[in-house]
Design a protein around this motif. Structure first.
Motif, PDB file in Angstrom:
ATOM      1  N   LEU A 212       0.824  -1.210   0.000  1.00 21.75           N
ATOM      2  CA  LEU A 212       0.000   0.000   0.000  1.00 21.75           C
ATOM      3  C   LEU A 212       0.859   1.261   0.000  1.00 21.75           C
ATOM      4  O   LEU A 212       0.558   2.235  -0.690  1.00 21.75           O
ATOM      5  N   ALA A 213       1.935   1.236   0.796  1.00 23.77           N
ATOM      6  CA  ALA A 213       2.784   2.420   0.894  1.00 23.77           C
ATOM      7  C   ALA A 213       3.650   2.611  -0.346  1.00 23.77           C
ATOM      8  O   ALA A 213       3.850   3.741  -0.804  1.00 23.77           O
ATOM      9  N   THR A 214       4.151   1.498  -0.904  1.00 19.42           N
ATOM     10  CA  THR A 214       5.096   1.594  -2.019  1.00 19.42           C
ATOM     11  C   THR A 214       4.399   1.752  -3.360  1.00 19.42           C
ATOM     12  O   THR A 214       4.749   2.637  -4.168  1.00 19.42           O
ATOM     13  N   PHE A 215       3.417   0.905  -3.627  1.00 24.19           N
ATOM     14  CA  PHE A 215       2.776   0.903  -4.940  1.00 24.19           C
ATOM     15  C   PHE A 215       1.441   1.656  -4.942  1.00 24.19           C
ATOM     16  O   PHE A 215       1.006   2.128  -5.995  1.00 24.19           O
ATOM     17  N   GLY A 217       0.759   4.325  -2.967  1.00 19.63           N
ATOM     18  CA  GLY A 217       0.907   5.735  -2.640  1.00 19.63           C
ATOM     19  C   GLY A 217       0.227   6.140  -1.338  1.00 19.63           C
ATOM     20  O   GLY A 217      -0.016   7.326  -1.111  1.00 19.63           O
ATOM     21  N   PHE A 218      -0.091   5.171  -0.465  1.00 17.76           N
ATOM     22  CA  PHE A 218      -0.743   5.479   0.800  1.00 17.76           C
ATOM     23  C   PHE A 218       0.256   6.161   1.746  1.00 17.76           C
ATOM     24  O   PHE A 218       1.427   5.783   1.802  1.00 17.76           O
ATOM     25  N   SER A 219      -0.240   7.102   2.516  1.00 15.85           N
ATOM     26  CA  SER A 219       0.578   7.704   3.556  1.00 15.85           C
ATOM     27  C   SER A 219       0.555   6.807   4.793  1.00 15.85           C
ATOM     28  O   SER A 219      -0.156   5.799   4.835  1.00 15.85           O
ATOM     29  N   THR A 220       1.329   7.189   5.807  1.00 18.63           N
ATOM     30  CA  THR A 220       1.345   6.412   7.046  1.00 18.63           C
ATOM     31  C   THR A 220      -0.040   6.377   7.685  1.00 18.63           C
ATOM     32  O   THR A 220      -0.486   5.345   8.196  1.00 18.63           O
ATOM     33  N   VAL A 221      -0.741   7.512   7.639  1.00 14.78           N
ATOM     34  CA  VAL A 221      -2.095   7.574   8.189  1.00 14.78           C
ATOM     35  C   VAL A 221      -3.030   6.651   7.411  1.00 14.78           C
ATOM     36  O   VAL A 221      -3.861   5.944   7.986  1.00 14.78           O
ATOM     37  N   GLY A 222      -2.899   6.646   6.081  1.00 15.18           N
ATOM     38  CA  GLY A 222      -3.747   5.785   5.256  1.00 15.18           C
ATOM     39  C   GLY A 222      -3.527   4.314   5.536  1.00 15.18           C
ATOM     40  O   GLY A 222      -4.486   3.538   5.676  1.00 15.18           O
ATOM     41  N   VAL A 223      -2.277   3.897   5.635  1.00 12.52           N
ATOM     42  CA  VAL A 223      -1.967   2.500   5.952  1.00 12.52           C
ATOM     43  C   VAL A 223      -2.497   2.136   7.334  1.00 12.52           C
ATOM     44  O   VAL A 223      -3.028   1.047   7.549  1.00 12.52           O
ATOM     45  N   THR A 224      -2.375   3.073   8.280  1.00 10.55           N
ATOM     46  CA  THR A 224      -2.872   2.823   9.636  1.00 10.55           C
ATOM     47  C   THR A 224      -4.383   2.634   9.643  1.00 10.55           C
ATOM     48  O   THR A 224      -4.908   1.748  10.333  1.00 10.55           O
ATOM     49  N   MET A 225      -5.101   3.440   8.874  1.00  8.06           N
ATOM     50  CA  MET A 225      -6.562   3.316   8.810  1.00  8.06           C
ATOM     51  C   MET A 225      -6.959   1.965   8.229  1.00  8.06           C
ATOM     52  O   MET A 225      -7.879   1.308   8.742  1.00  8.06           O
ATOM     53  N   VAL A 226      -6.270   1.515   7.169  1.00  6.71           N
ATOM     54  CA  VAL A 226      -6.555   0.199   6.596  1.00  6.71           C
ATOM     55  C   VAL A 226      -6.268  -0.898   7.617  1.00  6.71           C
ATOM     56  O   VAL A 226      -7.053  -1.843   7.773  1.00  6.71           O
ATOM     57  N   ALA A 227      -5.152  -0.774   8.344  1.00  6.75           N
ATOM     58  CA  ALA A 227      -4.791  -1.775   9.346  1.00  6.75           C
ATOM     59  C   ALA A 227      -5.829  -1.851  10.465  1.00  6.75           C
ATOM     60  O   ALA A 227      -6.202  -2.943  10.914  1.00  6.75           O
ATOM     61  N   VAL A 228      -6.314  -0.691  10.902  1.00  9.21           N
ATOM     62  CA  VAL A 228      -7.329  -0.677  11.964  1.00  9.21           C
ATOM     63  C   VAL A 228      -8.615  -1.342  11.484  1.00  9.21           C
ATOM     64  O   VAL A 228      -9.245  -2.126  12.214  1.00  9.21           O
ATOM     65  N   CYS A 229      -9.018  -1.051  10.250  1.00  8.20           N
ATOM     66  CA  CYS A 229     -10.232  -1.665   9.706  1.00  8.20           C
ATOM     67  C   CYS A 229     -10.088  -3.185   9.611  1.00  8.20           C
ATOM     68  O   CYS A 229     -11.015  -3.935   9.958  1.00  8.20           O
ATOM     69  N   ILE A 230      -8.933  -3.654   9.142  1.00  8.92           N
ATOM     70  CA  ILE A 230      -8.702  -5.098   9.054  1.00  8.92           C
ATOM     71  C   ILE A 230      -8.751  -5.732  10.439  1.00  8.92           C
ATOM     72  O   ILE A 230      -9.337  -6.798  10.642  1.00  8.92           O
ATOM     73  N   ALA A 231      -8.142  -5.058  11.426  1.00  9.61           N
ATOM     74  CA  ALA A 231      -8.144  -5.585  12.794  1.00  9.61           C
ATOM     75  C   ALA A 231      -9.562  -5.673  13.356  1.00  9.61           C
ATOM     76  O   ALA A 231      -9.932  -6.660  14.009  1.00  9.61           O
ATOM     77  N   LEU A 232     -10.388  -4.640  13.102  1.00 10.80           N
ATOM     78  CA  LEU A 232     -11.765  -4.648  13.604  1.00 10.80           C
ATOM     79  C   LEU A 232     -12.588  -5.742  12.935  1.00 10.80           C
ATOM     80  O   LEU A 232     -13.397  -6.417  13.593  1.00 10.80           O
ATOM     81  N   ILE A 233     -12.400  -5.932  11.624  1.00 16.20           N
ATOM     82  CA  ILE A 233     -13.133  -6.978  10.912  1.00 16.20           C
ATOM     83  C   ILE A 233     -12.742  -8.365  11.428  1.00 16.20           C
ATOM     84  O   ILE A 233     -13.602  -9.223  11.678  1.00 16.20           O
ATOM     85  N   MET A 234     -11.437  -8.578  11.614  1.00 16.87           N
ATOM     86  CA  MET A 234     -10.974  -9.874  12.135  1.00 16.87           C
ATOM     87  C   MET A 234     -11.511 -10.122  13.540  1.00 16.87           C
ATOM     88  O   MET A 234     -11.926 -11.232  13.877  1.00 16.87           O
TER      89      MET A 234
END
Length: 259
Positions: A212-215, A217-234
């Motif tokens: 997400l960050a490399t290809f 173009g997500f920022s650190t905040v964007g990657v963090t938001m995706v990670a939080v959503c994945i954690a909540l879904i799991m």
């Protein structure tokens, strides 16, 4: 000026060690500027310059083994010149970034040099020579003192021209090598982190964030938001599965009907 150069070199060394061991915030530009002003007798100007540089260096943090520009040394020298020259925050803004980058190169060199102590420490640990192992840790601190004093003392005692002359003396190949080493250190740091975690099922999440960050173009905040959503879904599906598995089984219902 000699006494001030010595005091500021000691202060810079202590703050740099604090940055590498614990990082309680004392080495941030605001506090560094205030302490520099305290040594030079103008704490108000030190706080003013430190607060200004805090805004510039606010987003700089070392992640893993990455070596960011040395905001502590950059702030200390810039604040000192602002006070000694009487030109205020203007000259500090001009000097802070170049000095921080120069100190970053010396920091990378110092960390690379300290790898010698790591191998020595391994040998002493295998032999059970713990006193020598303890001395190795102090040797690393000594390298940090020398690394900081090399740039702080001449900058304060001789002026900024001395720092620029020293950088100009370093061969281009050496500077390029330090730059390449600095770019490699983040990968080494994350590799060491993954080795210590030793949780293979989490590796895919690491590579998802990397992609997400490399290809993407997500920022650190964007990657963090995706990670939080994945954690909540799991967590949601895990809780539902646990509730289903802990519910009454068919055998239990059959036993109730027979009674």
């Amino acid at each position: 000026m000699f006494t001030q150069a010595i005091l500021l070199s000691i202060l810079a060394s202590l703050l740099s060690i604090e940055w590498m061991n614990g990082h309680f915030g004392l080495s941030r530009p605001l506090i560094t500027g205030m302490l520099t002003g305290l040594v030079l007798g103008d704490i108000t100007q030190g706080i003013t310059v430190g607060a200004t540089l805090q805004l510039i260096f606010m987003g700089i943090n070392g992640v893993g083994a990455a070596v960011p520009p040395d905001q502590t040394i950059g702030t200390l020298i810039a604040t000192a010149f602002a006070i000694l020259s009487g030109e205020g925050a203007e000259i500090a803004l001009t000097l802070a970034i170049p000095v921080a980058v120069a100190a970053q190169a010396l920091d990378i060199f110092g960390r690379t040099f300290c790898t010698v102590f790591i191998h020595m420490a391994d040998k002493f640990a295998e032999k059970g020579e713990y006193r020598k192992l303890e001395m190795i840790h102090y040797a690393g601190i000594l390298v940090q003192f020398v690394r900081v004093s090399i740039i702080v003392f001449p900058a304060i005692y001789f002026g900024v021209d001395a720092v620029e002359s020293f950088i100009a003396m370093v061969p281009e190949s050496v500077l390029r090598g330090l730059e390449v080493s600095g770019q490699m250190l983040p990968a080494v740091g994350f590799g060491m982190l993954m080795t210590m975690l030793d949780i293979p099922y989490l590796f895919p999440f690491y590579f998802i964030g990397f992609a997400l960050a490399t290809f993407g173009g997500f920022s650190t905040v964007g990657v963090t938001m995706v990670a939080v959503c994945i954690a909540l879904i799991m967590d949601y599906f895990k809780c539902n599965r646990s509730t289903t598995e802990s519910g009454p089984s068919n055998d239990d219902l059959d036993a109730l009907m027979e009674d």
